[in-house]
Design a protein around this motif. Sequence first.
Motif, PDB file in Angstrom:
ATOM      1  N   LEU A 176       0.831  -1.202   0.000  1.00  0.00           N
ATOM      2  CA  LEU A 176       0.000   0.000   0.000  1.00  0.00           C
ATOM      3  C   LEU A 176       0.872   1.261   0.000  1.00  0.00           C
ATOM      4  CD1 LEU A 176      -2.728  -1.115   2.572  1.00  0.00           C
ATOM      5  CD2 LEU A 176      -2.908  -1.086   0.084  1.00  0.00           C
ATOM      6  N   SER A 177       1.965   1.232   0.741  1.00  0.00           N
ATOM      7  CA  SER A 177       2.886   2.377   0.766  1.00  0.00           C
ATOM      8  C   SER A 177       3.480   2.623  -0.616  1.00  0.00           C
ATOM      9  CB  SER A 177       4.016   2.135   1.775  1.00  0.00           C
ATOM     10  OG  SER A 177       3.524   2.075   3.081  1.00  0.00           O
ATOM     11  N   CYS A 178       3.804   1.553  -1.324  1.00  0.00           N
ATOM     12  CA  CYS A 178       4.398   1.685  -2.651  1.00  0.00           C
ATOM     13  C   CYS A 178       3.411   2.336  -3.622  1.00  0.00           C
ATOM     14  CB  CYS A 178       4.829   0.306  -3.153  1.00  0.00           C
ATOM     15  SG  CYS A 178       5.927   0.390  -4.583  1.00  0.00           S
ATOM     16  N   ILE A 179       2.140   1.936  -3.556  1.00  0.00           N
ATOM     17  CA  ILE A 179       1.118   2.556  -4.403  1.00  0.00           C
ATOM     18  C   ILE A 179       0.984   4.045  -4.058  1.00  0.00           C
ATOM     19  CG2 ILE A 179      -1.352   2.573  -4.973  1.00  0.00           C
ATOM     20  CD1 ILE A 179      -1.354  -0.456  -4.407  1.00  0.00           C
ATOM     21  N   TYR A 180       1.064   4.355  -2.770  1.00  0.00           N
ATOM     22  CA  TYR A 180       0.993   5.751  -2.328  1.00  0.00           C
ATOM     23  C   TYR A 180       2.176   6.553  -2.875  1.00  0.00           C
ATOM     24  CZ  TYR A 180       0.835   9.770   0.831  1.00  0.00           C
ATOM     25  OH  TYR A 180       0.782  11.039   1.343  1.00  0.00           O
ATOM     26  N   GLY A 221     -10.946  -4.823  -0.475  1.00  0.00           N
ATOM     27  CA  GLY A 221     -11.399  -3.467  -0.785  1.00  0.00           C
ATOM     28  C   GLY A 221     -10.402  -2.391  -0.417  1.00  0.00           C
ATOM     29  N   CYS A 222      -9.144  -2.756  -0.115  1.00  0.00           N
ATOM     30  CA  CYS A 222      -8.118  -1.759   0.213  1.00  0.00           C
ATOM     31  C   CYS A 222      -7.515  -1.144  -1.053  1.00  0.00           C
ATOM     32  CB  CYS A 222      -7.001  -2.388   1.041  1.00  0.00           C
ATOM     33  SG  CYS A 222      -7.560  -3.025   2.628  1.00  0.00           S
ATOM     34  N   ILE A 223      -7.575  -1.891  -2.146  1.00  0.00           N
ATOM     35  CA  ILE A 223      -7.051  -1.427  -3.430  1.00  0.00           C
ATOM     36  C   ILE A 223      -8.159  -1.554  -4.454  1.00  0.00           C
ATOM     37  CG2 ILE A 223      -5.339  -1.816  -5.250  1.00  0.00           C
ATOM     38  CD1 ILE A 223      -3.550  -3.173  -3.202  1.00  0.00           C
ATOM     39  N   ARG A 224      -8.230  -0.598  -5.374  1.00  0.00           N
ATOM     40  CA  ARG A 224      -9.182  -0.660  -6.470  1.00  0.00           C
ATOM     41  C   ARG A 224      -8.412  -0.634  -7.783  1.00  0.00           C
ATOM     42  NH1 ARG A 224     -12.560   3.042  -4.850  1.00  0.00           N
ATOM     43  NH2 ARG A 224     -11.369   4.782  -5.697  1.00  0.00           N
ATOM     44  N   THR A 251      -7.934   2.852  -1.607  1.00  0.00           N
ATOM     45  CA  THR A 251      -9.273   3.258  -1.175  1.00  0.00           C
ATOM     46  C   THR A 251      -9.188   3.719   0.271  1.00  0.00           C
ATOM     47  OG1 THR A 251      -9.947   1.127  -0.267  1.00  0.00           O
ATOM     48  CG2 THR A 251     -10.210   1.429  -2.641  1.00  0.00           C
ATOM     49  N   SER A 252     -10.289   4.217   0.776  1.00  0.00           N
ATOM     50  CA  SER A 252     -10.301   4.678   2.175  1.00  0.00           C
ATOM     51  C   SER A 252     -10.034   3.529   3.146  1.00  0.00           C
ATOM     52  CB  SER A 252     -11.648   5.338   2.490  1.00  0.00           C
ATOM     53  OG  SER A 252     -12.716   4.425   2.255  1.00  0.00           O
ATOM     54  N   ALA A 253     -10.360   2.293   2.724  1.00  0.00           N
ATOM     55  CA  ALA A 253     -10.139   1.142   3.600  1.00  0.00           C
ATOM     56  C   ALA A 253      -8.660   0.846   3.811  1.00  0.00           C
ATOM     57  CB  ALA A 253     -10.833  -0.091   3.017  1.00  0.00           C
ATOM     58  N   LEU A 313      -2.518   0.746   6.633  1.00  0.00           N
ATOM     59  CA  LEU A 313      -1.282   1.534   6.635  1.00  0.00           C
ATOM     60  C   LEU A 313      -0.904   1.988   8.043  1.00  0.00           C
ATOM     61  CD1 LEU A 313      -1.814   3.690   3.423  1.00  0.00           C
ATOM     62  CD2 LEU A 313       0.112   2.161   3.866  1.00  0.00           C
ATOM     63  N   ARG A 314      -1.915   2.267   8.862  1.00  0.00           N
ATOM     64  CA  ARG A 314      -1.638   2.711  10.244  1.00  0.00           C
ATOM     65  C   ARG A 314      -1.314   1.548  11.173  1.00  0.00           C
ATOM     66  NH1 ARG A 314      -7.093   6.316  10.266  1.00  0.00           N
ATOM     67  NH2 ARG A 314      -6.310   8.172   9.156  1.00  0.00           N
ATOM     68  N   GLY A 315      -1.418   0.336  10.692  1.00  0.00           N
ATOM     69  CA  GLY A 315      -1.143  -0.829  11.530  1.00  0.00           C
ATOM     70  C   GLY A 315      -2.260  -1.140  12.493  1.00  0.00           C
ATOM     71  N   GLU A 316      -3.492  -0.703  12.178  1.00  0.00           N
ATOM     72  CA  GLU A 316      -4.618  -0.893  13.098  1.00  0.00           C
ATOM     73  C   GLU A 316      -5.298  -2.252  12.934  1.00  0.00           C
ATOM     74  OE1 GLU A 316      -7.125   2.383  12.194  1.00  0.00           O
ATOM     75  OE2 GLU A 316      -5.759   3.894  13.019  1.00  0.00           O
ATOM     76  N   VAL A 317      -4.954  -2.976  11.871  1.00  0.00           N
ATOM     77  CA  VAL A 317      -5.544  -4.300  11.653  1.00  0.00           C
ATOM     78  C   VAL A 317      -4.437  -5.313  11.437  1.00  0.00           C
ATOM     79  CG1 VAL A 317      -7.697  -3.425  10.671  1.00  0.00           C
ATOM     80  CG2 VAL A 317      -5.771  -3.898   9.162  1.00  0.00           C
TER      81      VAL A 317
END
Length: 626
Positions: free
Chosen positions: A432-436, A496-499, A510-512, A517-521
């Motif tokens: 996810l960081s790489c996509i960001y 649903g984290c990536i579209r 996505t918002s999910a 990314l925050r390490g909350e899950v």
Amino acid sequence: MLLVNPSSPNSPQSVLQRVFGYAAFRGAQAAIVDHIVDGGDALVLMPTGGGKSLCYQIPAIVRHGAGRGVALVISPLIALMHDQVGALEEAGVHAAFLNSTLSLDKAQRIEREMLSGRLVLLYVAPERLTAPRMLAQLDSLHARGLLSLFAIDEAHCVSQWGHDFRADYLALNVLHERYPGVPRVALTATADVLTRADIVERLDLGEARVFVSSFDRPNIRYAIAEKTDARHQLRAFIEEEHEGDAGIVYCQSRRKVEETAAWLGSEGVVALPYHAGLDAETRRRHQDRFLREDGVVMVATIAFGMGIDKPDVRFVAHLDLPKNIESYYQETGRAGRDGLPADAWMAYGLADVVNQRRMIDESPAAEEFKRAQRGKLDALLALAEAHDCRRARLLAYFGEEAGPCGAHQNACDNCRQPPVTWDATEAARKALSCIYRFHQNGGQRFGAGHLIDVLRGKTTEKVEQYGHAALSTFGVGAELGDQQWRAVVRQLVALGCIRAEGEFNTLELTSAAREVLRGEVNLQLRQQSVQAKRSTRGGKKGGGRKSRPPLPLDAAGLARFEALKAWRADVAREHNVPAYVVFHDATLAEMAQRMPTSLAALGEIAGVGVRKLEAYGHSILRLLND
């Protein structure tokens, strides 16, 4: 109300034995039949192969015997009409169908039979039933008390939330308004809670008694494989488990259907294509071969299968992800209708998730409908990515509680060999960081292949072109292989984290993605592994075309079974019906095993009704004696 003495020759139990050759009803069948015979409305949810057709055929026969006239069976499926009418006529029940395959003369002759009250069952399509000509004829029958019942098959077609909505079904509420007092039974194999409520409302079945049978098909073994080389995975599955068996392979596109059928043919599998783009004669010829020959594999889009009563389909395979669980359940339910062991196998990968999500997003439907379809797809993706029992998850979707299938003889793949999982939280955050970082670096988007190259630190032409070797995420995922990363990306898309967007399936967050990314899950994902060779059920490998008998038979019993099948094939050709309409394999195997020596003993075998005993009994006894 029509009260029938249980000991009467026209009672449901008597009809079950005399006409169909079965000693006892299964599950809720007896309660459903009694309710309809007595004039009650019903909504029946029963799995494919669970015996839905008997739930309206037996009341139709009983009510006709009591002078109540003809039963109308409403179905959109021409194949089902042909199959069931052929089987009923073989069993001595006068039945017919009205559809587009008939000439005008033949259709008019059948209408005269209907109006005379001599027909027991008439199968019609919904659009024909509600045509002015047919309604006028039904008015005449109703006025004379000769409308026995209405059976609305594939009732989920009336619901906009169902997987197979058909506008013609919406007009069927005319039955309630126009013919009060004529019992109606709506039947379906696949309907979640939302779809059931829609069926009740749209067909005016508010007073109907609802019968929900177990959705479990214990004879079907479910397995979902990680897609690597789907074609070769399919060939290995057929070779190791189902050499010489009849099966159905579902693909999403017509092109893939034709290419897969041709490739299987080159590999020695008797495989035929079927899709709506083929001309009607080719479709008819291929369907006839599938129904009448042993060991044919049909490669098809979802245009094939509905209404096919072939009992000995030993496997259903999916090379592409279906739209939702209802579609998956209905399509896999075409395997093992005879109650004998069968397989539901699917290969599933990242492209499947992307394609299904895109089809929903790009459809012209209203947003409310899209949300519902996304929810249904999410449920199917959860089934595909599950680490626990697939059977329990499948049943839970339809509101039925079940423990893991565990030691069940047809246990799902996860229960047979529990998957190893790993903590993929950090890997997911890296992806996810790489996509960001891509987005920060010029607002560009890239596909999964390039993302994985960057994560693994591969210096490709595209990496150099966009300067991505300078990104802080370049090479941070070198410890994982290409397939492992594809599995991570697939599951992030599924969650649903990536579209994936556009023609090239470029990825965006996505918002999910924020809570990951925050390490909350914490993400526990299935560990990528080499596909283990499947254990066989004792079947032969490598080219024999004879299917396995449904019962254990010694050498002499096998010879009798094959002789009976050859005799049945001759009778089927003579009567122009599929072989299973004459007798199912299970019935022939029981004859071969028990080797009856009298008509009375032959009549005790399941599936041998009075009409068939009279028509074929002496021939069978002579064959067994020889």
